[in-house]
Design an enzyme around this catalytic site. Structure first.
Site, mmCIF file in Angstrom:
data_model
loop_
_atom_site.group_PDB
_atom_site.id
_atom_site.type_symbol
_atom_site.label_atom_id
_atom_site.label_comp_id
_atom_site.label_asym_id
_atom_site.label_seq_id
_atom_site.Cartn_x
_atom_site.Cartn_y
_atom_site.Cartn_z
ATOM 1 N N ASN A 191 -16.728 63.906 40.916
ATOM 2 C CA ASN A 191 -15.603 64.254 41.805
ATOM 3 C C ASN A 191 -15.131 65.697 41.625
ATOM 4 O O ASN A 191 -13.973 66.020 41.915
ATOM 5 C CB ASN A 191 -14.434 63.286 41.602
ATOM 6 C CG ASN A 191 -14.823 61.848 41.843
ATOM 7 O OD1 ASN A 191 -15.513 61.548 42.825
ATOM 8 N ND2 ASN A 191 -14.441 60.953 40.942
ATOM 9 N N ARG A 192 -16.023 66.547 41.130
ATOM 10 C CA ARG A 192 -15.714 67.971 40.925
ATOM 11 C C ARG A 192 -14.594 68.197 39.898
ATOM 12 O O ARG A 192 -14.026 69.281 39.836
ATOM 13 C CB ARG A 192 -15.361 68.666 42.253
ATOM 14 C CG ARG A 192 -16.514 68.708 43.260
ATOM 15 C CD ARG A 192 -17.716 69.432 42.670
ATOM 16 N NE ARG A 192 -18.798 69.640 43.626
ATOM 17 C CZ ARG A 192 -19.856 68.844 43.754
ATOM 18 N NH1 ARG A 192 -19.947 67.739 43.001
ATOM 19 N NH2 ARG A 192 -20.804 69.120 44.608
ATOM 20 N N LEU A 193 -14.273 67.186 39.114
ATOM 21 C CA LEU A 193 -13.285 67.368 38.038
ATOM 22 C C LEU A 193 -14.029 67.751 36.759
ATOM 23 O O LEU A 193 -14.051 67.031 35.754
ATOM 24 C CB LEU A 193 -12.462 66.091 37.847
ATOM 25 C CG LEU A 193 -11.556 65.722 39.014
ATOM 26 C CD1 LEU A 193 -10.770 64.448 38.707
ATOM 27 C CD2 LEU A 193 -10.588 66.866 39.322
#
Length: 214
Positions: A191-193
């Site tokens: 999730n691009r975290l």
């Protein structure tokens, strides 16, 4: 227009949490380097991007091979008269970056470059294959040449002249040691975290560790 917006993947191979990291970024670099080497999938795990500021005011990045690293920093070798060498002499603040997609990792290093000692440069040059030694002597790196044959003819002449001779390091070729002031470790996450941990050198030579938002 070539739309690349659908080029995406989910990063799920690892994580980088505070309890997993040492106090010194060189130790973490060593751990990651060995893990990537053992994991495989990277042709040259020591390939890094070296970014400099040129005389024309533009930054320039190129891939160079890391040849040594110590507690002091990171060492690579080049022609001091090349575009890269001239840029470093004028602006020794560099950025080194490693991208290892096989493990979804990136390292960004900011530091200052200084020439290695003549002994270190001599020892590394002596360890190179003779062809690489002759190539370093023949090439006036970054200078305009008329064609490929010009370079190959010069190499052939030098090969004949040094067929039975030891090749010595030319004074315009040698190493740079990049002493880091900041080292950021990036681990891809879902999730691009992504995990981003930055080490920043303090006045007392300790390292301040911060987590950065992805």
């Amino acid at each position: 227009m070539n739309d690349l917006s659908d080029f995406r993947k989910s990063y799920e191979k690892s994580e980088l949490l505070e309890h997993m990291i040492p106090e010194d970024p060189i130790n973490l670099f060593h751990r990651w380097f060995c893990e990537v080497k053992d994991f495989g999938g990277v042709d040259e795990v020591n390939a890094m991007t070296v970014s400099t500021l040129g005389a024309d005011g533009f930054p320039k990045a190129r891939v160079v091979l890391l040849k040594q690293y110590t507690e002091e920093g990171f060492i690579f070798y080049t022609n001091y008269h090349s575009e890269k060498g001239r840029a470093i002499e004028a602006h020794p603040q560099l950025c080194l970056s490693f991208f290892w997609p096989s493990m979804e990792r990136q390292i960004i290093i900011k530091g200052r470059a200084e020439r290695t000692s003549k002994d270190i440069s001599d020892n590394y040059f002596a360890s190179r294959p003779k062809g690489s030694q002759l190539g370093a002597v023949v090439s006036n790196q970054s200078e305009v040449i008329p064609d490929r044959a010009f370079l190959e003819n010069k190499l052939h002449e030098l090969e004949l002249a040094n067929e039975n001779n030891e090749v010595h390091r030319p004074p315009y070729w040698g190493g740079y040691l990049v002493k880091p002031i900041s080292v950021e470790f990036w681990q891809g996450r879902p999730n691009r975290l992504h995990d981003r941990i930055r080490y920043a050198l303090q006045d007392d030579y300790s390292w301040k560790i911060d987590r950065l938002a992805p």
